[in-house]
Design a protein around this motif. Sequence first.
Motif, PDB file in Angstrom:
ATOM      1  N   ARG A  70       0.825  -1.212   0.000  1.00 25.58           N
ATOM      2  CA  ARG A  70       0.000   0.000   0.000  1.00 25.58           C
ATOM      3  C   ARG A  70       0.856   1.257   0.000  1.00 25.58           C
ATOM      4  N   GLU A  71       1.919   1.253   0.790  1.00 22.04           N
ATOM      5  CA  GLU A  71       2.813   2.407   0.866  1.00 22.04           C
ATOM      6  C   GLU A  71       3.522   2.633  -0.470  1.00 22.04           C
ATOM      7  N   ILE A  72       3.974   1.557  -1.122  1.00 24.52           N
ATOM      8  CA  ILE A  72       4.635   1.689  -2.423  1.00 24.52           C
ATOM      9  C   ILE A  72       3.673   2.248  -3.448  1.00 24.52           C
ATOM     10  N   LEU A  75       3.208   5.963  -2.792  1.00 21.22           N
ATOM     11  CA  LEU A  75       4.382   6.741  -3.181  1.00 21.22           C
ATOM     12  C   LEU A  75       4.522   6.841  -4.696  1.00 21.22           C
ATOM     13  N   ARG A  76       4.183   5.769  -5.414  1.00 17.37           N
ATOM     14  CA  ARG A  76       4.235   5.844  -6.884  1.00 17.37           C
ATOM     15  C   ARG A  76       3.229   6.849  -7.424  1.00 17.37           C
ATOM     16  N   ARG A  77       2.029   6.869  -6.848  1.00 17.65           N
ATOM     17  CA  ARG A  77       1.031   7.856  -7.285  1.00 17.65           C
ATOM     18  C   ARG A  77       1.526   9.272  -7.008  1.00 17.65           C
ATOM     19  N   GLU A  78       2.163   9.469  -5.865  1.00 16.72           N
ATOM     20  CA  GLU A  78       2.668  10.797  -5.524  1.00 16.72           C
ATOM     21  C   GLU A  78       3.797  11.216  -6.462  1.00 16.72           C
ATOM     22  N   VAL A  79       4.694  10.299  -6.791  1.00 11.75           N
ATOM     23  CA  VAL A  79       5.780  10.611  -7.730  1.00 11.75           C
ATOM     24  C   VAL A  79       5.203  10.943  -9.098  1.00 11.75           C
ATOM     25  N   GLN A  80       4.234  10.175  -9.538  1.00 12.81           N
ATOM     26  CA  GLN A  80       3.617  10.429 -10.834  1.00 12.81           C
ATOM     27  C   GLN A  80       2.933  11.796 -10.848  1.00 12.81           C
TER      28      GLN A  80
END
Length: 107
Positions: A70-72, A75-80
């Motif tokens: 869930r954390e990964i 974080l991927r959505r936030e980076v995107q």
Amino acid sequence: MRYLVWILRLLVFVLVLLFALKNTDPVDVRFYADHIIAGVPLIVVMLAAFVAGVVFALLAVLPAGLRRRREIRRLRREVQRLQEPESPSAAAAQGISPETIAPLAPL
């Protein structure tokens, strides 16, 4: 290196197989409340204990693994979201001056 790993796997498999073949004697399995199962091969009892241990270990590790996934994903959505270029019209709507986006050249 790959051959060495396969040789070690084969060696472990042969050792476990020989161990299983040596431990086929029937044993009595006693549960609580004087419930007895008689004549069960010892290897079956050891295999059942091993499988139960694997299941309990997986159940113990599962919550941490799900939390990490869930954390990964978050974080991927936030980076995107941070990598998406911001359009000038969106910047103007937020009240950012054009000089902040493209500074004026010195004279």
